[in-house]
Design an enzyme around this catalytic site. Structure first.
Site, mmCIF file in Angstrom:
data_model
loop_
_atom_site.group_PDB
_atom_site.id
_atom_site.type_symbol
_atom_site.label_atom_id
_atom_site.label_comp_id
_atom_site.label_asym_id
_atom_site.label_seq_id
_atom_site.Cartn_x
_atom_site.Cartn_y
_atom_site.Cartn_z
ATOM 1 N NE ARG A 28 -0.688 1.803 3.500
ATOM 2 C CZ ARG A 28 0.431 2.504 3.652
ATOM 3 N NH1 ARG A 28 1.583 1.917 3.925
ATOM 4 N NH2 ARG A 28 0.406 3.814 3.498
ATOM 5 N N GLY A 29 0.260 2.382 -0.227
ATOM 6 C CA GLY A 29 0.992 3.610 -0.485
ATOM 7 C C GLY A 29 1.063 3.785 -1.986
ATOM 8 C CG ASP A 70 -3.708 7.177 -2.059
ATOM 9 O OD1 ASP A 70 -3.249 6.054 -2.307
ATOM 10 O OD2 ASP A 70 -3.736 7.657 -0.903
ATOM 11 C CG ASN A 91 -3.797 11.011 2.073
ATOM 12 O OD1 ASN A 91 -3.094 10.209 1.461
ATOM 13 N ND2 ASN A 91 -3.579 11.297 3.339
ATOM 14 C CE LYS A 92 -5.876 4.730 3.653
ATOM 15 N NZ LYS A 92 -6.521 3.638 2.890
#
Length: 349
Positions: A49-50, A240, A250-251
């Protein structure tokens, strides 16, 4: 001091190796992937992830996927290649690096189309290596730019994990923290736990502690209090996808952190490799937001914490409007102000 990093994604002798981030911090285990289905699963299940790491894994996953592709003609090979690339593209919808890496691999195939298929396969492996190596350089440069916005003794809040294991090395949002450590600075980091999968608790706190960086773990709903106490002088997050107008995906929870930073007059910085900038997506409302299964909230890490049958909304990401973003930090410099005008210029220089 030189900081040692785990290489979360690598490829050698036909095997894709991925650090299984779902098992950190308790177990450090590398998956050995020889089938494209396992590469797809690793991306889908957040074993890797990332955004940058997803792109690297996708490139290498495609190399794994085309090992047995037909070599009689380019047409046969390319049809096989496209099928494998389209399959990997279904693993996660929000992180643009996935599609960026697959597109770049496709462009390399077309560039080599007049060469024998065996040569094309080797060229694709080299392209994947190049994507990985470039990311390390990009992250280091982002860190150097971001460091100009910080100073010794500052308190920094970050959300989710945008560190070395989410990239080739250094990370994006965490890169300046590693470089500050190398300079001997004393930076105090507050890491949001990051519900529901706890990437801040499991990953960010883990890797910063391994590097000897002062980190304090807080739950997401403690961020306002920590800011109110004056312990935070800047917020730095990864992303992202960046839309053409500077809206940032983003998250989940990042938008709330940005609002809190605005309320407390704290700068909110986004570390964004150019590969995450998507000029074809006009605004944040056009960014597809991945929704994940309810069990991540109701039965997180194997223990039920909510009544059976309860309705659940579980988006993996949210969008932070550009007006809340103090600066976007890229490998080509720091952007402020009118992102609609500034972002396209990055691709012309």
């Amino acid at each position: 001091m030189e900081i040692a990093f785990l290489q979360s994604v690598s490829y050698e002798n036909g095997v894709l190796k991925i650090l299984d981030q779902t098992k950190i911090p308790n177990i450090t285990e590398f998956l050995e992937i020889t089938k494209i289905e396992d590469a797809w699963d690793a991306i889908k299940q957040l074993k890797v992830r990332g955004a940058p790491a997803i792109g690297i894994a996708a490139a290498y996953g495609l190399v794994v996927g085309i090992k047995d592709a037909p070599e009689n003609s380019f047409a046969e090979f390319y049809a096989f290649f496209k099928k494998q690339a389209d399959y990997l593209a279904t693993s996660r919808p929000t992180a643009v690096n996935l599609f960026w890496a697959l597109k770049r691999m496709d462009e390399r195939v077309l560039k080599e189309k007049e060469r024998p298929v065996t040569h094309i396969k080797a060229a694709l492996e080299n392209e994947a290596h190049t994507i990985r190596n470039e990311d390390e350089d990009v992250c280091r440069t982002i860190g150097e730019h971001a460091l100009t916005l910080l100073s010794d003794g500052m308190g920094i809040l970050t959300h989710c994990n945008a560190g070395g294991i989410a990239t080739a090395r250094y990370g994006t949002a965490l890169a300046p923290l590693y470089l500050a450590k190398e300079k001997g600075w004393n930076i105090k980091v507050y890491a949001d736990e990051t519900r529901p999968l706890l990437q801040g608790a499991r990953l960010t706190a883990w890797e910063l502690m391994k590097a000897g960086i002062d980190v304090t773990l807080i739950t997401d709903n403690m961020a306002a209090m920590v800011m109110q106490k004056g312990w935070v002088q800047a917020v730095i997050v990864g992303c992202d996808r960046v839309a053409a107008n500077g809206d940032v995906a983003n998250k989940i929870g990042t938008y709330g952190v940005a609002l809190l930073a605005k309320a407390h007059q704290i700068p909110f910085y986004v570390a964004a490799p150019i590969s995450t900038i998507d000029l074809e997506t006009k605004t944040g409302t056009d960014i597809p937001i991945e929704e994940r299964e309810a069990a991540e909230i109701t039965e997180g890490f194997g223990k039920r914490t909510a009544p059976k049958g309860v309705k659940v909304f579980n988006p993996a990401f949210d969008v932070t409007p550009n007006e809340l973003v103090t600066a976007i930090i890229t490998e080509k410099g720091i952007l402020t102000g009118n992102y609609q005008e500034a972002l396209p210029k990055l691709f012309k220089s």
